[in-house]
Design a protein around this motif. Structure first.
Motif, PDB file in Angstrom:
ATOM      1  N   VAL A 344       1.122  -1.221  -0.097  1.00 31.53           N
ATOM      2  CA  VAL A 344      -0.138  -0.277  -0.123  1.00 31.53           C
ATOM      3  C   VAL A 344       0.675   1.748   0.488  1.00 31.53           C
ATOM      4  CG1 VAL A 344      -1.999   1.299   1.529  1.00 31.53           C
ATOM      5  CG2 VAL A 344      -1.854  -0.703   1.633  1.00 31.53           C
ATOM      6  N   SER A 345       0.365   2.154  -0.860  1.00 30.37           N
ATOM      7  CA  SER A 345       1.720   3.087  -1.253  1.00 30.37           C
ATOM      8  C   SER A 345       0.537   4.466  -1.414  1.00 30.37           C
ATOM      9  CB  SER A 345       2.785   3.738  -1.949  1.00 30.37           C
ATOM     10  OG  SER A 345       1.981   3.168  -3.432  1.00 30.37           O
ATOM     11  N   THR A 346       0.434   6.085  -1.421  1.00 30.53           N
ATOM     12  CA  THR A 346      -0.093   6.558  -2.079  1.00 30.53           C
ATOM     13  C   THR A 346      -0.216   6.739  -3.653  1.00 30.53           C
ATOM     14  OG1 THR A 346       0.465   8.426  -0.269  1.00 30.53           O
ATOM     15  CG2 THR A 346      -0.206   8.952  -2.569  1.00 30.53           C
ATOM     16  N   ALA A 347       0.532   6.414  -4.402  1.00 29.13           N
ATOM     17  CA  ALA A 347       0.412   6.237  -5.403  1.00 29.13           C
ATOM     18  C   ALA A 347       0.192   4.960  -5.787  1.00 29.13           C
ATOM     19  CB  ALA A 347       1.739   5.457  -6.056  1.00 29.13           C
ATOM     20  N   ALA A 348      -0.332   3.880  -5.214  1.00 30.50           N
ATOM     21  CA  ALA A 348      -0.727   2.554  -5.124  1.00 30.50           C
ATOM     22  C   ALA A 348      -2.465   3.045  -5.338  1.00 30.50           C
ATOM     23  CB  ALA A 348      -0.571   1.318  -4.666  1.00 30.50           C
ATOM     24  N   VAL A 349      -2.851   3.589  -3.718  1.00 28.49           N
ATOM     25  CA  VAL A 349      -4.074   3.882  -3.366  1.00 28.49           C
ATOM     26  C   VAL A 349      -4.660   5.082  -4.824  1.00 28.49           C
ATOM     27  CG1 VAL A 349      -5.881   5.371  -2.507  1.00 28.49           C
ATOM     28  CG2 VAL A 349      -4.195   3.960  -1.393  1.00 28.49           C
ATOM     29  N   TYR A 350      -4.157   5.764  -5.375  1.00 27.05           N
ATOM     30  CA  TYR A 350      -4.773   6.242  -6.808  1.00 27.05           C
ATOM     31  C   TYR A 350      -5.041   5.864  -7.727  1.00 27.05           C
ATOM     32  CZ  TYR A 350      -4.099  11.318  -4.694  1.00 27.05           C
ATOM     33  OH  TYR A 350      -4.012  12.609  -4.096  1.00 27.05           O
ATOM     34  N   ALA A 351      -4.053   4.513  -7.814  1.00 29.67           N
ATOM     35  CA  ALA A 351      -4.303   4.314  -9.426  1.00 29.67           C
ATOM     36  C   ALA A 351      -4.942   3.556  -8.989  1.00 29.67           C
ATOM     37  CB  ALA A 351      -2.905   3.204  -9.029  1.00 29.67           C
ATOM     38  N   ALA A 352      -5.428   2.191  -7.742  1.00 31.53           N
ATOM     39  CA  ALA A 352      -6.726   1.955  -7.377  1.00 31.53           C
ATOM     40  C   ALA A 352      -7.808   2.274  -7.442  1.00 31.53           C
ATOM     41  CB  ALA A 352      -6.047   0.965  -6.322  1.00 31.53           C
ATOM     42  N   GLN A 353      -8.210   4.139  -7.568  1.00 31.65           N
ATOM     43  CA  GLN A 353      -9.229   4.411  -7.327  1.00 31.65           C
ATOM     44  C   GLN A 353      -9.052   4.548  -8.787  1.00 31.65           C
ATOM     45  OE1 GLN A 353      -9.198   7.849  -4.618  1.00 31.65           O
ATOM     46  NE2 GLN A 353      -9.476   6.911  -2.736  1.00 31.65           N
ATOM     47  N   VAL A 679      -1.103  13.577   4.066  1.00 31.74           N
ATOM     48  CA  VAL A 679      -0.755  12.242   4.805  1.00 31.74           C
ATOM     49  C   VAL A 679      -0.632  10.923   4.136  1.00 31.74           C
ATOM     50  CG1 VAL A 679      -1.310  10.172   5.762  1.00 31.74           C
ATOM     51  CG2 VAL A 679      -1.965  11.977   6.936  1.00 31.74           C
ATOM     52  N   THR A 680       0.970  10.400   3.642  1.00 28.73           N
ATOM     53  CA  THR A 680       1.285   9.794   2.563  1.00 28.73           C
ATOM     54  C   THR A 680       1.940   8.750   3.184  1.00 28.73           C
ATOM     55  OG1 THR A 680       3.875   9.829   2.426  1.00 28.73           O
ATOM     56  CG2 THR A 680       2.425  11.674   1.302  1.00 28.73           C
ATOM     57  N   LEU A 681       1.273   7.550   2.246  1.00 29.03           N
ATOM     58  CA  LEU A 681       1.725   5.984   2.419  1.00 29.03           C
ATOM     59  C   LEU A 681       3.023   5.095   1.673  1.00 29.03           C
ATOM     60  CD1 LEU A 681      -1.527   4.676   2.618  1.00 29.03           C
ATOM     61  CD2 LEU A 681      -0.444   5.147   4.574  1.00 29.03           C
ATOM     62  N   LYS A 683       4.872   1.726   1.665  1.00 29.67           N
ATOM     63  CA  LYS A 683       4.688   0.517   2.335  1.00 29.67           C
ATOM     64  C   LYS A 683       3.580  -0.222   2.863  1.00 29.67           C
ATOM     65  CE  LYS A 683      10.019  -0.512   1.234  1.00 29.67           C
ATOM     66  NZ  LYS A 683      11.317  -0.309   1.422  1.00 29.67           N
ATOM     67  N   GLY A 684       2.980   0.651   3.288  1.00 25.54           N
ATOM     68  CA  GLY A 684       1.611   0.497   3.910  1.00 25.54           C
ATOM     69  C   GLY A 684       1.668   0.911   5.581  1.00 25.54           C
ATOM     70  N   ALA A 685       2.945   2.407   5.440  1.00 28.52           N
ATOM     71  CA  ALA A 685       2.668   2.965   6.853  1.00 28.52           C
ATOM     72  C   ALA A 685       2.901   4.692   6.070  1.00 28.52           C
ATOM     73  CB  ALA A 685       4.276   2.572   7.643  1.00 28.52           C
ATOM     74  N   VAL A 686       2.133   5.163   7.635  1.00 34.06           N
ATOM     75  CA  VAL A 686       2.075   6.508   7.003  1.00 34.06           C
ATOM     76  C   VAL A 686       3.755   7.312   7.070  1.00 34.06           C
ATOM     77  CG1 VAL A 686       1.220   8.943   8.322  1.00 34.06           C
ATOM     78  CG2 VAL A 686      -0.217   6.953   8.205  1.00 34.06           C
ATOM     79  N   VAL A 687       3.783   7.457   6.375  1.00 31.94           N
ATOM     80  CA  VAL A 687       5.270   8.220   6.113  1.00 31.94           C
ATOM     81  C   VAL A 687       5.587   9.526   7.422  1.00 31.94           C
ATOM     82  CG1 VAL A 687       6.873   9.662   4.764  1.00 31.94           C
ATOM     83  CG2 VAL A 687       5.733   7.748   4.162  1.00 31.94           C
ATOM     84  N   GLU A 688       4.306  10.175   7.259  1.00 34.27           N
ATOM     85  CA  GLU A 688       4.224  11.826   8.056  1.00 34.27           C
ATOM     86  C   GLU A 688       4.227  11.379   9.402  1.00 34.27           C
ATOM     87  OE1 GLU A 688       4.127  12.689   4.508  1.00 34.27           O
ATOM     88  OE2 GLU A 688       2.329  11.188   5.970  1.00 34.27           O
ATOM     89  N   SER A 689       4.701  12.621  10.750  1.00 30.66           N
ATOM     90  CA  SER A 689       4.928  11.407  12.139  1.00 30.66           C
ATOM     91  C   SER A 689       4.357  12.628  13.084  1.00 30.66           C
ATOM     92  CB  SER A 689       6.307  11.839  12.806  1.00 30.66           C
ATOM     93  OG  SER A 689       7.336  12.537  12.657  1.00 30.66           O
ATOM     94  N   ASN A 690       4.604  14.291  12.912  1.00 31.09           N
ATOM     95  CA  ASN A 690       4.245  15.240  13.673  1.00 31.09           C
ATOM     96  C   ASN A 690       4.657  16.454  12.517  1.00 31.09           C
ATOM     97  OD1 ASN A 690       5.076  17.294  15.787  1.00 31.09           O
ATOM     98  ND2 ASN A 690       6.472  15.666  17.121  1.00 31.09           N
ATOM     99  N   PHE A 691       4.706  17.819  13.272  1.00 28.75           N
ATOM    100  CA  PHE A 691       4.723  18.915  12.360  1.00 28.75           C
ATOM    101  C   PHE A 691       5.550  19.820  11.863  1.00 28.75           C
ATOM    102  CE2 PHE A 691       1.527  20.289  16.173  1.00 28.75           C
ATOM    103  CZ  PHE A 691       0.033  19.120  15.504  1.00 28.75           C
ATOM    104  N   THR A 692       6.669  18.876  11.907  1.00 26.93           N
ATOM    105  CA  THR A 692       8.133  18.812  11.187  1.00 26.93           C
ATOM    106  C   THR A 692       7.513  18.384  10.285  1.00 26.93           C
ATOM    107  OG1 THR A 692       8.605  17.077  11.927  1.00 26.93           O
ATOM    108  CG2 THR A 692       9.348  18.761  12.913  1.00 26.93           C
ATOM    109  N   ASP A 693       6.685  17.702   9.530  1.00 30.28           N
ATOM    110  CA  ASP A 693       6.471  16.809   8.634  1.00 30.28           C
ATOM    111  C   ASP A 693       5.470  16.994   8.019  1.00 30.28           C
ATOM    112  OD1 ASP A 693       5.638  14.816   9.892  1.00 30.28           O
ATOM    113  OD2 ASP A 693       7.535  13.254   9.244  1.00 30.28           O
ATOM    114  N   TYR A 694       4.317  17.538   8.674  1.00 22.88           N
ATOM    115  CA  TYR A 694       3.033  18.129   8.851  1.00 22.88           C
ATOM    116  C   TYR A 694       2.573  19.274   9.148  1.00 22.88           C
ATOM    117  CZ  TYR A 694      -2.453  17.090   8.081  1.00 22.88           C
ATOM    118  OH  TYR A 694      -3.212  16.766   7.470  1.00 22.88           O
ATOM    119  N   PRO A 695       2.782  19.653   8.018  1.00 21.47           N
ATOM    120  CA  PRO A 695       3.103  21.525   8.013  1.00 21.47           C
ATOM    121  C   PRO A 695       1.858  22.103   8.358  1.00 21.47           C
ATOM    122  CG  PRO A 695       3.681  21.083   5.923  1.00 21.47           C
ATOM    123  CD  PRO A 695       3.253  19.865   6.328  1.00 21.47           C
ATOM    124  N   ILE A 696       1.616  23.109   9.718  1.00 18.38           N
ATOM    125  CA  ILE A 696      -0.027  23.467   9.686  1.00 18.38           C
ATOM    126  C   ILE A 696       0.587  25.136   9.318  1.00 18.38           C
ATOM    127  CG2 ILE A 696      -1.594  23.945  11.264  1.00 18.38           C
ATOM    128  CD1 ILE A 696      -1.585  21.637  11.044  1.00 18.38           C
TER     129      ILE A 696
END
Length: 755
Positions: A344-353, A679-681, A683-696
């Motif tokens: 599961v990845s972000t690209a795979a989700v878009y492709a499946a959709q 939020v990106t995926l 290898k099945g896992a979420v890449v982002e982890s904090n406000f450092t890489d999830y910018p508000i």
């Protein structure tokens, strides 16, 4: 607010994520509960009746010196009126507005009105919410046939006590607070008439006093309360007219703000008890994965660590404080499975959709009218097509999850902030193997929610229920920011293909085919008046848990529709504002809102060099909002919003001060999510982890000017907490297209603007 149950995460191993069955939300549960009650009659027994619920409520909030009126309010001998809100406070300000609505109809002295959180007890199930949602499930006519007593039974049988869907004011306020205030006022007048021996028609009320002008006599509400409480309250009292309002529509300061400013407000993460232990958790990095093996020794070697608890998909470390527990957790090296979701990845989700949209035999839901295909095939039709994508979005609450539990003498007691106290009790009871009567939940204020804190979607309830039975002390489980980001219940990753036909500059047909999880179609009205339209929803589920996110599906559908309207305007060679206007009903509320935002923003007037202007209009939660955004580019090429305008028709703004804050906050949250959040995926896992890489969006990047204006149309009261958000992202994208000539069809903007 669609309250989606947690999906089954046991997926088969596939090269791309497989579509899962759609999930039903709270409105569906209301409909099913109502059907069962109507057909089944008294199957719920005496406990579920209105009379037993009222007696229970009276026992909990009434008492010596104060009289309870249902589960909504009490009047004390000193004239204090206490309003009990079934809605949780997480910054939306509804407690004050609900108090205004009841106090206005009651003619209470506002300085003697207190607003408290209703207890998490079945007697306080929100029948007003069930009544409000019911017409959308059964139709207005069928809903009108169901007695209020049966609707109350429905609410208690579910049980229903949610905060979400911009429902507090438009449903609870209008259905429960105003009617209760008016009914109690009538009972107080009747009691006073009997005591004074005068006709009711000669009595007036003001500031918690009933007055007989002819004799000069008066009685305080506190003197009349006991007798009034013995009277039957009217189920259909006469409400005040708009001209009679004294509190409704007034910008009254919120009651919750002082404690939040001076620090005396206690959130779930602040809560403490004597001898309390603190725990923290690590869950399987890949959703659907399991804990395969774990050596507890490194954690137990950390000073202050007392226990390691293994769960099927997580490990919890308990210590004397948070930092001891966190240090112990960091010392562990658990081995996890990926649950078959490594592909599961972000690209795979878009492709499946995209594949699902192209190959599905039929949509899961659809709406629209007219013959779209015939219009597309008509001679001379100009066809325009576009595809759009939006990512998973995290709720990014300022306060991460924190829930305290204490199991003692057969009773599990919980403290924390969640959006449905009754369902929290039910879920905790099931996880702990207890009867629901043996679970007590103490709801607390929350540092944000935005749809994240619905019990159906919150694992921490089960985790604390299990943990509390293993620890002989009160224990508070805190999710770190990293766990909270990586294990959210995200706004669905979604994609859409839009197609429209133009003839002589007018839209003759439009179709949207969109793919995402849930039961999405029908929640966001299509506002444009065109000969043919079609909106088809294809349900798709990845390995992530998707849930309601502020404004739910209006944010995705608003971005798709309003971005595409700009593209159609460009194809027609028309001004974006005028093009929209020409497709809205003449004399209608939508056109009035659009015209006003164009006027206030100076649409059509020259802009400074290097500034672009965009417009969008979306209706959601019975409220219409149009927004204009002006944007420039910073030296690094990233966008900077310099001004934003919002015009709102929510019928009547109950508290304009708070309503303005909600619209402005929603607009800025919409800009933040569109600008850089995703939020990106991998290898099945979420890449982002904090406000450092999830910018508000930072204060420095927020628009320095946000102009909010309300049109008091007198229409049915609409929601206010969510509708300010959906127009922001398309208005931003449209402004950037006007400035740069580049159309952004995939969010967030920052991944596209510099490409």
């Amino acid at each position: 607010m669609a309250d989606n149950p947690t999906p089954d995460l046991d997926y088969p191993e596939t090269e791309t994520p497989a579509a899962k069955p759609k999930k039903k939300g709270v409105k569906r549960r209301i409909f099913l509960a109502g059907s069962a009650l109507v057909v089944g009659g008294g199957i719920f027994g005496v406990w579920w009746t209105d009379s037993s619920a009222k007696a229970r409520a009276n026992a909990l909030i009434g008492g010596e010196g104060k009289q309870a009126f249902g589960s909504v309010m009490t009047i004390a001998e000193d004239d204090t009126v206490t309003v009990f809100s079934p809605h949780i406070d997480f910054g939306q300000g509804s407690h004050t507005a609900l108090g205004q609505m009841l106090a206005d109809e009651l003619d209470a002295d506002w300085d003697k009105v207190a607003i408290e959180q209703a207890p998490a007890d079945m007697a306080f199930a929100n029948a007003a919410l069930a009544k409000g949602f019911l017409p959308t499930m059964t139709g207005e006519f069928a809903a009108g046939l169901i007695p209020d007593a049966v609707i109350g039974m429905m609410a208690r049988s579910m049980p229903l006590m949610i905060t979400g869907g911009s429902s507090a004011i438009r449903f609870t306020g209008e259905v429960a607070m105003r009617r209760t205030g008016a009914a109690v006022r009538a009972a107080l007048i009747a009691e006073a008439a009997d005591r004074l021996g005068v006709p009711e028609s000669e009595l007036t009320t003001a500031d918690s006093v009933v007055t007989h002008a002819k004799s000069g006599k008066s009685l305080r509400y506190g003197e009349l309360a006991a007798g009034a409480a013995e009277r039957s309250l009217s189920s259909d009292p006469v409400l005040k007219t708009r001209e009679q309002w004294k509190l409704i529509g007034k910008p009254i300061p919120r009651r919750d703000i002082p404690a939040k400013v001076d620090g005396s407000a206690v959130y779930g993460i602040d809560f403490t008890l004597p001898d309390m232990r603190v725990a923290t958790i690590a869950m399987a990095p890949v959703r659907g994965g399991k804990l395969e093996s774990l050596d507890e020794a490194p954690a137990m070697a950390v000073k202050g660590v007392e226990k390691v608890v293994k769960l099927p998909d997580a490990v919890i470390v308990v210590g004397k404080g948070y930092w001891q527990a966190k240090k112990g957790l960091d010392a562990l090296a658990p081995k996890w499975s990926d649950g078959g979701n490594a592909s599961v990845s972000t690209a795979a989700v878009y492709a499946a959709q995209a594949k699902l949209r192209q190959t599905a035999e039929k949509p899961d839901n659809k709406g629209g009218a007219g013959d779209v295909d015939a219009a597309f095939g008509a001679s001379g039709a100009q066809l325009v097509e576009a595809e759009y994508k939006v990512p998973f979005l995290h709720h990014a609450m300022m306060e991460p999850f924190a829930l305290t539990g204490h199991f003692k003498d057969g009773t599990l007691t919980l403290w924390g902030g969640l959006q449905d106290p009754l369902s929290t009790r039910t879920k905790a009871a099931k996880a702990a193997g207890l009867d629901v009567e043996n679970v007590v939940f103490n709801p607390m204020i929350m540092g944000g929610g935005f749809g994240r804190r619905f019990p159906d979607l919150v694992e921490i309830i089960d985790q604390v229920a299990v943990l509390a039975k293993q620890v002989p002390y009160p224990v508070k489980l805190i999710w770190s920011r990293e766990e909270e980001v990586r294990h959210g219940t995200y706004r669905p990753q979604s994609s859409a293909a839009l197609k429209a036909s133009l003839y002589s500059g007018q839209i003759t047909a439009m179709r949207m085919d969109y793919v995402q999880s849930g039961n999405a179609e029908g929640e966001v009205p299509f506002i444009y008046d065109i000969p043919a339209s079609s909106r088809r929803h294809y349900a798709y589920q990845s390995n992530q848990v998707d849930g309601p996110w502020r404004s739910v599906n209006a944010t995705q559908i608003g971005f798709y529709t309003e971005s595409f309207m700009d593209e159609l305007a460009a194809a027609a060679g028309a001004d974006p504002y005028q093009f929209r206007r020409n497709h809205l009903p003449e004399g209608g509320r939508h056109r009035a809102v659009l015209d006003e935002v164009a006027r206030r923003s100076g649409w059509g007037t020259p802009l400074p060099e290097g500034v672009g202007r965009g417009i969008a209009i979306v209706e959601s939660f019975d409220t219409i909002v149009a927004e204009v955004v002006e944007v420039a580019l910073k030296d690094d090429g990233s966008p900077k919003v310099v001004r934003a305008f919002a015009v709102v028709d929510c019928g009547t703004a109950i508290n304009p001060l708070n309503a303005e804050a909600q619209i402005a906050g929603g607009l800025i949250m919409g800009l933040s999510s569109a600008m850089g959040e995703q939020v990106t995926l991998d290898k099945g896992a979420v890449v982002e982890s904090n406000f450092t890489d999830y910018p508000i969006l930072k204060l420095a990047d927020a628009p320095p000017v946000v102009d909010v204006h309300f049109i008091d149309s007198g229409a049915k009261t609409g929601g206010i907490g969510e509708p300010g958000l959906p127009p922001a992202s398309p208005a931003l994208a449209n402004a950037l297209a006007a400035l740069t000539g580049k159309r952004i069809r995939t969010l967030p903007v920052l991944t596209q603007a510099k490409a």
